[in-house]
Design a protein around this motif. Sequence first.
Motif, PDB file in Angstrom:
ATOM      1  N   GLY A 162       0.979  -1.024  -0.010  1.00 31.87           N
ATOM      2  CA  GLY A 162       0.054   0.077   0.008  1.00 31.87           C
ATOM      3  C   GLY A 162       0.951   1.479  -0.196  1.00 31.87           C
ATOM      4  O   GLY A 162       0.573   2.244  -0.513  1.00 31.87           O
ATOM      5  N   SER A 163       1.908   1.118   0.684  1.00 32.66           N
ATOM      6  CA  SER A 163       2.900   2.405   0.659  1.00 32.66           C
ATOM      7  C   SER A 163       3.374   2.553  -0.609  1.00 32.66           C
ATOM      8  O   SER A 163       3.673   3.601  -1.043  1.00 32.66           O
ATOM      9  CB  SER A 163       3.998   2.403   1.794  1.00 32.66           C
ATOM     10  OG  SER A 163       3.359   2.145   3.041  1.00 32.66           O
ATOM     11  N   ILE A 164       3.917   1.436  -1.182  1.00 32.46           N
ATOM     12  CA  ILE A 164       4.536   1.678  -2.627  1.00 32.46           C
ATOM     13  C   ILE A 164       3.553   2.308  -3.541  1.00 32.46           C
ATOM     14  O   ILE A 164       3.543   3.230  -4.576  1.00 32.46           O
ATOM     15  CB  ILE A 164       4.825   0.282  -3.353  1.00 32.46           C
ATOM     16  CG1 ILE A 164       6.034  -0.264  -2.519  1.00 32.46           C
ATOM     17  CG2 ILE A 164       5.136   0.382  -4.706  1.00 32.46           C
ATOM     18  CD1 ILE A 164       6.433  -1.678  -2.608  1.00 32.46           C
ATOM     19  N   GLU A 165       2.208   1.932  -3.634  1.00 35.19           N
ATOM     20  CA  GLU A 165       1.216   2.500  -4.177  1.00 35.19           C
ATOM     21  C   GLU A 165       0.999   3.878  -4.095  1.00 35.19           C
ATOM     22  O   GLU A 165       0.787   4.805  -5.061  1.00 35.19           O
ATOM     23  CB  GLU A 165      -0.150   1.933  -4.332  1.00 35.19           C
ATOM     24  CG  GLU A 165       0.007   0.379  -4.729  1.00 35.19           C
ATOM     25  CD  GLU A 165      -1.132  -0.475  -4.443  1.00 35.19           C
ATOM     26  OE1 GLU A 165      -2.073  -0.184  -4.561  1.00 35.19           O
ATOM     27  OE2 GLU A 165      -1.001  -2.047  -4.780  1.00 35.19           O
ATOM     28  N   PHE A 166       1.181   4.316  -2.875  1.00 32.88           N
ATOM     29  CA  PHE A 166       1.060   5.625  -2.391  1.00 32.88           C
ATOM     30  C   PHE A 166       2.076   6.473  -3.149  1.00 32.88           C
ATOM     31  O   PHE A 166       1.877   7.640  -3.539  1.00 32.88           O
ATOM     32  CB  PHE A 166       1.089   5.909  -0.833  1.00 32.88           C
ATOM     33  CG  PHE A 166       0.836   7.147  -0.220  1.00 32.88           C
ATOM     34  CD1 PHE A 166      -0.066   8.111  -0.208  1.00 32.88           C
ATOM     35  CD2 PHE A 166       2.086   7.682  -0.020  1.00 32.88           C
ATOM     36  CE1 PHE A 166      -0.094   9.248   0.219  1.00 32.88           C
ATOM     37  CE2 PHE A 166       2.002   9.111   0.573  1.00 32.88           C
ATOM     38  CZ  PHE A 166       1.020   9.816   0.539  1.00 32.88           C
ATOM     39  N   GLU A 167       3.247   5.843  -2.850  1.00 30.99           N
ATOM     40  CA  GLU A 167       4.563   6.620  -3.323  1.00 30.99           C
ATOM     41  C   GLU A 167       4.555   6.831  -4.964  1.00 30.99           C
ATOM     42  O   GLU A 167       4.755   7.676  -5.534  1.00 30.99           O
ATOM     43  CB  GLU A 167       5.632   6.110  -2.683  1.00 30.99           C
ATOM     44  CG  GLU A 167       5.942   5.698  -1.359  1.00 30.99           C
ATOM     45  CD  GLU A 167       6.116   7.332  -0.697  1.00 30.99           C
ATOM     46  OE1 GLU A 167       6.434   8.335  -1.553  1.00 30.99           O
ATOM     47  OE2 GLU A 167       6.055   7.489   0.302  1.00 30.99           O
ATOM     48  N   LEU A 168       3.762   5.619  -5.569  1.00 29.50           N
ATOM     49  CA  LEU A 168       3.786   5.913  -6.997  1.00 29.50           C
ATOM     50  C   LEU A 168       2.757   7.220  -7.256  1.00 29.50           C
ATOM     51  O   LEU A 168       3.149   7.801  -8.539  1.00 29.50           O
ATOM     52  CB  LEU A 168       3.179   4.558  -7.752  1.00 29.50           C
ATOM     53  CG  LEU A 168       4.108   3.464  -7.479  1.00 29.50           C
ATOM     54  CD1 LEU A 168       3.299   2.059  -8.322  1.00 29.50           C
ATOM     55  CD2 LEU A 168       5.594   3.596  -8.104  1.00 29.50           C
ATOM     56  N   ARG A 169       1.789   7.273  -6.579  1.00 29.96           N
ATOM     57  CA  ARG A 169       1.027   8.306  -7.011  1.00 29.96           C
ATOM     58  C   ARG A 169       1.816   9.775  -6.819  1.00 29.96           C
ATOM     59  O   ARG A 169       1.565  10.629  -7.585  1.00 29.96           O
ATOM     60  CB  ARG A 169      -0.382   8.522  -6.011  1.00 29.96           C
ATOM     61  CG  ARG A 169      -1.316   7.240  -6.501  1.00 29.96           C
ATOM     62  CD  ARG A 169      -2.524   7.300  -5.518  1.00 29.96           C
ATOM     63  NE  ARG A 169      -3.464   6.435  -5.941  1.00 29.96           N
ATOM     64  CZ  ARG A 169      -3.405   5.107  -5.408  1.00 29.96           C
ATOM     65  NH1 ARG A 169      -2.640   4.695  -4.795  1.00 29.96           N
ATOM     66  NH2 ARG A 169      -4.228   4.418  -6.116  1.00 29.96           N
ATOM     67  N   GLY A 170       2.728   9.780  -5.662  1.00 28.39           N
ATOM     68  CA  GLY A 170       3.544  11.025  -5.572  1.00 28.39           C
ATOM     69  C   GLY A 170       4.374  11.083  -6.733  1.00 28.39           C
ATOM     70  O   GLY A 170       4.596  12.242  -7.083  1.00 28.39           O
ATOM     71  N   CYS A 171       5.071   9.981  -7.350  1.00 27.07           N
ATOM     72  CA  CYS A 171       5.959  10.204  -8.395  1.00 27.07           C
ATOM     73  C   CYS A 171       5.000  10.712  -9.745  1.00 27.07           C
ATOM     74  O   CYS A 171       5.671  11.634 -10.300  1.00 27.07           O
ATOM     75  CB  CYS A 171       6.441   8.771  -8.645  1.00 27.07           C
ATOM     76  SG  CYS A 171       7.698   8.249  -7.457  1.00 27.07           S
ATOM     77  N   ILE A 172       3.759  10.105  -9.875  1.00 29.48           N
ATOM     78  CA  ILE A 172       3.025  10.628 -10.865  1.00 29.48           C
ATOM     79  C   ILE A 172       2.732  12.145 -10.436  1.00 29.48           C
ATOM     80  O   ILE A 172       2.831  12.873 -11.672  1.00 29.48           O
ATOM     81  CB  ILE A 172       1.718   9.853 -10.870  1.00 29.48           C
ATOM     82  CG1 ILE A 172       2.078   8.516 -11.391  1.00 29.48           C
ATOM     83  CG2 ILE A 172       0.755  10.438 -11.703  1.00 29.48           C
ATOM     84  CD1 ILE A 172       0.884   7.361 -11.325  1.00 29.48           C
ATOM     85  N   SER A 173       2.321  12.500  -9.605  1.00 23.77           N
ATOM     86  CA  SER A 173       2.280  14.060  -9.161  1.00 23.77           C
ATOM     87  C   SER A 173       3.532  14.947  -9.430  1.00 23.77           C
ATOM     88  O   SER A 173       3.299  16.016 -10.146  1.00 23.77           O
ATOM     89  CB  SER A 173       1.729  14.137  -7.753  1.00 23.77           C
ATOM     90  OG  SER A 173       1.807  15.423  -7.309  1.00 23.77           O
TER      91      SER A 173
END
Length: 178
Positions: A32-43
């Motif tokens: 779940g943390s990885i998926e959260f961080e992927l969203r940050g990278c997309i941002s």
Amino acid sequence: MIEEPDWKKGSIHSAVPVEVRALIGSIVIFQGSIEFELRGCISDLLKIDKDTVLILTSEQSYKQLMSLLSSLMIKELGTQNQLYKEFAFAAGKLDEFEAFRNKVAHSHWSHSLEDMSLQERAARHKSTSKRKQGLKVSVEEIGADQLTLEWRKAFFYLGELFLSLIHISEPTRRYAIS
């Protein structure tokens, strides 16, 4: 009428050792943390605020998030760029962790079948039924050391993914890895 017990009393009983249960939980939480961080990278790559990215991606699976991020990286760098190649390698390792997480999360667990007293091992049971194969039951012994190793590798490769992004995008926030 069924009379319910006092839920505040008693403890959790499981045949799976505490250490193994904790590591399984850590693996599920870290995905779940990885998926959260992927969203940050997309941002960061799109240069849009995190709330807008959450609106756009909140229902996306890990594979969809990684596909979006990979497409943005290709658009930015091209597939022959060394930074993209490093990103793609790290992303592939995170894909392996996601597959491991799915294996761990979607299995039945019990004490070690080799030795019930082993506190650092458990047995993972998985049953599948395919149209052309019929029922297939597998049992695999997994140790706390293997679970820990997979978590550590994912943590490392998430950091490597960040490094490839930092060179092309000014991060809009600090990444908080749990």
